[in-house]
Write a protein that holds these residues in place. Structure first.
Motif, PDB file in Angstrom:
ATOM      1  N   GLY A  12       2.773   3.296   7.956  1.00 37.08           N
ATOM      2  CA  GLY A  12       2.873   4.696   8.340  1.00 37.08           C
ATOM      3  C   GLY A  12       3.646   5.571   7.364  1.00 37.08           C
ATOM      4  N   GLU A  13       4.501   4.953   6.545  1.00 39.96           N
ATOM      5  CA  GLU A  13       5.368   5.729   5.644  1.00 39.96           C
ATOM      6  C   GLU A  13       4.734   5.866   4.259  1.00 39.96           C
ATOM      7  OE1 GLU A  13       8.493   6.870   6.475  1.00 39.96           O
ATOM      8  OE2 GLU A  13       8.373   6.058   8.503  1.00 39.96           O
ATOM      9  N   VAL A  14       5.003   6.995   3.603  1.00 40.09           N
ATOM     10  CA  VAL A  14       4.611   7.162   2.202  1.00 40.09           C
ATOM     11  C   VAL A  14       5.653   6.447   1.338  1.00 40.09           C
ATOM     12  CG1 VAL A  14       4.255   8.824   0.341  1.00 40.09           C
ATOM     13  CG2 VAL A  14       3.481   9.357   2.665  1.00 40.09           C
ATOM     14  N   LYS A  15       5.190   5.585   0.421  1.00 42.12           N
ATOM     15  CA  LYS A  15       6.151   4.865  -0.422  1.00 42.12           C
ATOM     16  C   LYS A  15       6.918   5.840  -1.307  1.00 42.12           C
ATOM     17  CE  LYS A  15       3.571   0.538  -0.843  1.00 42.12           C
ATOM     18  NZ  LYS A  15       2.830  -0.319  -1.799  1.00 42.12           N
ATOM     19  N   LYS A  16       8.161   5.455  -1.616  1.00 43.37           N
ATOM     20  CA  LYS A  16       9.018   6.308  -2.442  1.00 43.37           C
ATOM     21  C   LYS A  16       8.356   6.609  -3.782  1.00 43.37           C
ATOM     22  CE  LYS A  16      13.384   6.200  -4.936  1.00 43.37           C
ATOM     23  NZ  LYS A  16      13.073   5.615  -6.233  1.00 43.37           N
ATOM     24  N   SER A  17       7.754   5.578  -4.401  1.00 40.31           N
ATOM     25  CA  SER A  17       7.120   5.796  -5.697  1.00 40.31           C
ATOM     26  C   SER A  17       5.965   6.786  -5.579  1.00 40.31           C
ATOM     27  CB  SER A  17       6.633   4.469  -6.284  1.00 40.31           C
ATOM     28  OG  SER A  17       5.843   3.777  -5.340  1.00 40.31           O
ATOM     29  N   SER A  18       5.358   6.859  -4.390  1.00 39.43           N
ATOM     30  CA  SER A  18       4.257   7.810  -4.216  1.00 39.43           C
ATOM     31  C   SER A  18       4.765   9.236  -4.045  1.00 39.43           C
ATOM     32  CB  SER A  18       3.385   7.403  -3.029  1.00 39.43           C
ATOM     33  OG  SER A  18       2.568   6.306  -3.392  1.00 39.43           O
ATOM     34  N   LEU A  19       5.978   9.402  -3.489  1.00 42.92           N
ATOM     35  CA  LEU A  19       6.577  10.744  -3.453  1.00 42.92           C
ATOM     36  C   LEU A  19       6.836  11.213  -4.883  1.00 42.92           C
ATOM     37  CD1 LEU A  19       9.172  10.335  -0.536  1.00 42.92           C
ATOM     38  CD2 LEU A  19       6.911  11.400  -0.441  1.00 42.92           C
ATOM     39  N   GLU A  20       7.230  10.258  -5.736  1.00 38.66           N
ATOM     40  CA  GLU A  20       7.460  10.607  -7.149  1.00 38.66           C
ATOM     41  C   GLU A  20       6.151  11.022  -7.821  1.00 38.66           C
ATOM     42  OE1 GLU A  20      11.150   7.380  -7.564  1.00 38.66           O
ATOM     43  OE2 GLU A  20       9.372   7.142  -8.814  1.00 38.66           O
ATOM     44  N   VAL A  21       5.076  10.239  -7.618  1.00 37.63           N
ATOM     45  CA  VAL A  21       3.826  10.597  -8.309  1.00 37.63           C
ATOM     46  C   VAL A  21       3.220  11.874  -7.731  1.00 37.63           C
ATOM     47  CG1 VAL A  21       3.232   8.328  -9.231  1.00 37.63           C
ATOM     48  CG2 VAL A  21       2.394   8.972  -6.969  1.00 37.63           C
ATOM     49  N   ALA A  22       3.477  12.150  -6.451  1.00 36.43           N
ATOM     50  CA  ALA A  22       2.994  13.412  -5.875  1.00 36.43           C
ATOM     51  C   ALA A  22       3.668  14.578  -6.587  1.00 36.43           C
ATOM     52  CB  ALA A  22       3.288  13.450  -4.380  1.00 36.43           C
ATOM     53  N   THR A  23       4.983  14.443  -6.808  1.00 31.30           N
ATOM     54  CA  THR A  23       5.724  15.472  -7.546  1.00 31.30           C
ATOM     55  C   THR A  23       5.181  15.613  -8.964  1.00 31.30           C
ATOM     56  OG1 THR A  23       7.684  14.966  -6.242  1.00 31.30           O
ATOM     57  CG2 THR A  23       8.028  16.152  -8.309  1.00 31.30           C
ATOM     58  N   TYR A  24       4.961  14.464  -9.607  1.00 29.43           N
ATOM     59  CA  TYR A  24       4.416  14.451 -10.976  1.00 29.43           C
ATOM     60  C   TYR A  24       3.082  15.193 -11.007  1.00 29.43           C
ATOM     61  CZ  TYR A  24       3.127  12.306 -15.530  1.00 29.43           C
ATOM     62  OH  TYR A  24       2.767  12.074 -16.841  1.00 29.43           O
ATOM     63  N   ALA A  25       2.201  14.872 -10.036  1.00 28.37           N
ATOM     64  CA  ALA A  25       0.859  15.456 -10.021  1.00 28.37           C
ATOM     65  C   ALA A  25       0.916  16.964  -9.813  1.00 28.37           C
ATOM     66  CB  ALA A  25       0.022  14.807  -8.926  1.00 28.37           C
ATOM     67  N   SER A  26       1.814  17.425  -8.908  1.00 33.49           N
ATOM     68  CA  SER A  26       1.829  18.871  -8.672  1.00 33.49           C
ATOM     69  C   SER A  26       2.400  19.595  -9.894  1.00 33.49           C
ATOM     70  CB  SER A  26       2.574  19.224  -7.382  1.00 33.49           C
ATOM     71  OG  SER A  26       3.888  18.791  -7.439  1.00 33.49           O
ATOM     72  N   GLN A  27       3.284  18.930 -10.653  1.00 24.42           N
ATOM     73  CA  GLN A  27       3.788  19.571 -11.868  1.00 24.42           C
ATOM     74  C   GLN A  27       2.720  19.590 -12.964  1.00 24.42           C
ATOM     75  OE1 GLN A  27       7.755  18.182 -12.829  1.00 24.42           O
ATOM     76  NE2 GLN A  27       8.523  18.737 -10.818  1.00 24.42           N
TER      77      GLN A  27
END
Lengths: 325, 246
Positions: A12-27
Motif C-alpha cells: 500500500g505504501e509508495v517506496k521511499k526511492s519512488s518518492l525520490e524518482v517522482a521528484t526527479y521526474a517532475s523536475q
C-alpha cells in the motif's frame, strides 16, 4: 510529449526511492516544459498514489490487477510500455532498483530508447544535448553520458535527490489497463520470500546503516551492532568475510559483489576497509569508522573515526543515542 | 544443453581509476584486467550444471578487442568448451547486447548467463536488453539457478527478499552470489585451454545509443575527524549537530 515515472509500491505504501524518482521526474518535466505522469506498480492505495501530487506528479495511472502485486518482469514491461505510448512519454524515469533495472533494460529495446542507469543528478539539457551524470567503476568514478535517441530512460540511484513534499497537492488517479494476458504472467514468481529485517529497516532503502566486519569476532557479538541500529532506527549490514563465514546472511553483504548502498550515514565497525568493500559504500554521505587499528585503510575514506575497541565503543554510542531522545 | 556465458574484461578490483587527458576514456596503461567478478558466478554455475547433466557445452562470449583474449583463455581453463570473441570495443550496453543477441540467434543456446553487471560500467542493463531482443524471459539478478529438464528454478533478488521463479528454456539470467563458489583454473585446465576453439567474428548491428562525454573522479573526502574512544558519545552529538544526519 511528457515525462513518465515508474512508482514502486509495497503493502500500500509508495517506496521511499519512488518518492525520490517522482521528484526527479517532475523536475525533468519542468526543464522540458511539460508535465510528469506516473504509472504505479505493486500493491498501492488510491490515497497514497494521490499524494504523489506532493512530489509534483499531475496524474497517476494504476492497474489494480491482483497479479501485479508481485514483480513480474514480462507484465510490468508491457504495462509500462503501454503507459509510455499512451502518454507519448519522451523521458521515462525509474528507480535504479532490482525492479527498475530489470524492466528499464527491456523497455529500452521495446521503446527504442537510450538508457542511463545509476544516475546521480538531473540531466543537463542545454544546447540540444541530453547528458546524465552516473556512477561508474563501482563508485570510484562518475561519467557524463549523452543519450542520443529521441526517447530516453533514466534509472536514478537511491538517495541522489531529496524527495520534495508540497503539502496539500494531489494527483488524479486513473485506472489503467494494458490488456495483460496470461502469457504476460509466464514468469510470475511461484513464491515470494521476504527476509526478517533487523529492526524492520530495509537495507537498500535505509537512510542510516550500522555495519560489522571481522573485527566483531563472531555472530554472538552482533547484538552490539543491532542495539546501536535499533537506537538509531538504522538497518544492519556486514562485510564479505562476515557473510562468507555465515555469521550474517548474504543479503546484508555490502561491497563490490554484494549490494551497493548510499545512505546518509554508514557506521563501519571492525571493518578494515578493503577497496572491494568501499566500492559498495563509498557514495554514502557520511562515513564513520570504528577500528582498533589506526592504520586501517577505511579511515582514509571516513568523515569521522574512532580508534578503539568496538566492544568498548559501541555500547557507549548506543547509550549516547538513547540520551539524545 | 547449450550454455552461453557472456564475460566482460574489466580492470582488477584494486585498480586505481584514472582517465586519458581528455577525460573521455579510462586509462588502461599499466592496468591488470580480469574476468568481471560477477561473470565468474555465471561461468562456474554453467560448468556445474553441464557436469550435473553429464553432457552439453559451455560457450564463452566476449565483446572486445584482441587484448581480451588472455581472459577468454582463462575462462576456457576454468572449464568452458569453446569461445567466441566479437571483435569490437564494447561501446555501450545496447551495442554489446545486440552483439550477444546476434551470436545467440545463430547458436541456438538454451541458457544465456552473465554477471549482474560489469564492475567498470555498472550498467545492469545487458541482460534485459538481450532478453528483449531475443523475445525470451530474463531473470535478474539471480542468486540461485537449478535445472530440471528444460525448466529452470531461480531465486531472484528483490529489495528486502527474493522471488522463486520458474522459466523454461531458452532464457537469460544475470548472476550474483551466493549462486556458487567461483572456480579458479587448475593446471590441466590451463594446458587444455590452449587448444580449445576460439572463434573471432566481426560485429554487426546498429550504432550505440549512448556516449560518454566526460569521466570524473568523485569529490574527495575532507579528511577524517578523530574522536577519542574514551569520549565516544561525542560522535553522536557531532552526527546530529554538525553532520546533521541523525
Amino acid at each position: 510529449m511528457s515525462v513518465l515515472v515508474v512508482i514502486e509500491c509495497d503493502k500500500g505504501e509508495v517506496k521511499k526511492s519512488s518518492l525520490e524518482v517522482a521528484t526527479y521526474a517532475s523536475q525533468v518535466a519542468q526543464q522540458l516544459g511539460t508535465t510528469a505522469t506516473a504509472v504505479a506498480v505493486g500493491e498501492a492505495t488510491e490515497d497514497n498514489l494521490a499524494k504523489l501530487g506532493e512530489q509534483g506528479i499531475s496524474k497517476v495511472l494504476y492497474d489494480a490487477e491482483p497479479r501485479l502485486k508481485d514483480f513480474v518482469n514480462g507484465a510490468y514491461t508491457k504495462l509500462i510500455a503501454a503507459a509510455a505510448e499512451q502518454e507519448s512519454a519522451q523521458v521515462l524515469v525509474l528507480a535504479n532498483s532490482n525492479i527498475g533495472a530489470a524492466v528499464g533494460s527491456r523497455l529500452s529495446i521495446r521503446l527504442k530508447a537510450s538508457l542511463a542507469t545509476n544516475a546521480v543528478e538531473l540531466p543537463k539539457t542545454d544546447g540540444g544535448q541530453f547528458v546524465v551524470k552516473r556512477g561508474a567503476f563501482s563508485g570510484k568514478a562518475l561519467a557524463d553520458v549523452a543519450l542520443t535517441t529521441d526517447r530516453k530512460i533514466i534509472a536514478v540511484k537511491k538517495n541522489s535527490i531529496e524527495a520534495q513534499h508540497e503539502a496539500g497537492k494531489t494527483a488524479s488517479v486513473e485506472n489503467f489497463s494494458a490488456n495483460l494476458t496470461d502469457a504476460d504472467f509466464a514468469d510470475a514468481p511461484k513464491e515470494v520470500v521476504m527476509q526478517d529485517q533487523a529492526g524492520g529497516v530495509l537495507l537498500p532503502e535505509a537512510d542510516l546503516v550500522v555495519s560489522g566486519g571481522r573485527g566483531m569476532k563472531g555472530p554472538e557479538n552482533w547484538n552490539l551492532i543491532e542495539d546501536l541500529a535499533k537506537a538509531l532506527g538504522a538497518a544492519t549490514a556486514c562485510s564479505k568475510p562476515v557473510s562468507d563465514t555465515d555469521w550474517r546472511p548474504h543479503h546484508e553483504h555490502v561491497g563490490q559483489t554484494g549490494i551497493t548502498i548510499s545512505p546518509n550515514l554508514y557506521i563501519a565497525c571492525g571493518i578494515s576497509g578493503a577497496i572491494q568493500h568501499l566500492a559498495g559504500v563509498n557514495s554514502s554521505k557520511v562515513i564513520v569508522v570504528i577500528n582498533k587499528d589506526p592504520e586501517a585503510p577505511f579511515f582514509k575514506a571516513a568523515d569521522y573515526g574512532i580508534v578503539g575497541d568496538v566492544f568498548d565503543v559501541l555500547p557507549k554510542l548506543t547509550q549516547a543515542v538513547k540520551e539524545l531522545g | 544443453m547449450k550454455f552461453l556465458v557472456c564475460i566482460s574484461n574489466v580492470p582488477d578490483t584494486t585498480t586505481k581509476i584514472t582517465f586519458t587527458p581528455d577525460n573521455k576514456e579510462f586509462n588502461k596503461a599499466g592496468v591488470q584486467f580480469v574476468i568481471n567478478p560477477w561473470d565468474e558466478y555465471a561461468l562456474t554455475r554453467a560448468i556445474e550444471l553441464k557436469e550435473a547433466q553429464g553432457g552439453g557445452t559451455v560457450t564463452v562470449l566476449n565483446v572486445g578487442e584482441a587484448d581480451t583474449e588472455p581472459n577468454i583463455r582463462k575462462a576456457l581453463a576454468i572449464g568452458a568448451d569453446d569461445a567466441i570473441r566479437v571483435n569490437a570495443a564494447p561501446k555501450d550496453a545496447f551495442f554489446v547486447a545486440e552483439q550477444i543477441a546476434n551470436v545467440a540467434k545463430d547458436g541456438g543456446y538454451d541458457v544465456i548467463l552473465m554477471g549482474k553487471e560489469s564492475i567498470d560500467y555498472n550498467g545492469f542493463q545487458v541482460h534485459g536488453m538481450v532478453g528483449e531482443l531475443l523475445g525470451i524471459p530474463t531473470v535478474a539478478p539471480a542468486m540461485k539457478l537449478d535445472m530440471s529438464g528444460n525448466t529452470a528454478t531461480l531465486e531472484r533478488e528483490i529489495e528486502g527478499g527474493k522471488e522463486i521463479v520458474e522459466v523454461n528454456t531458452p532464457f537469460v539470467a544475470s548472476c550474483q552470489q551466493p549462486m556458487c563458489e567461483p572456480r579458479i583454473p587448475n593446471m590441466r585446465g590451463i594446458m587444455t585451454a590452449r587448444t580449445k576453439p576460439l572463434k573471432v567474428v566481426e560485429p554487426t548491428g546498429d550504432a550505440p545509443r549512448t556516449e560518454v562525454t566526460e569521466f570524473a573522479l568523485p569529490p574527495k573526502k575532507q579528511g577524517v575527524k578523530l574522536i577519542d574512544a574514551e569520549n565516544a558519545g561525542e560522535l553522536i552529538k557531532l552526527l546530529r549537530n554538525e553532520a546533521k544526519v541523525i
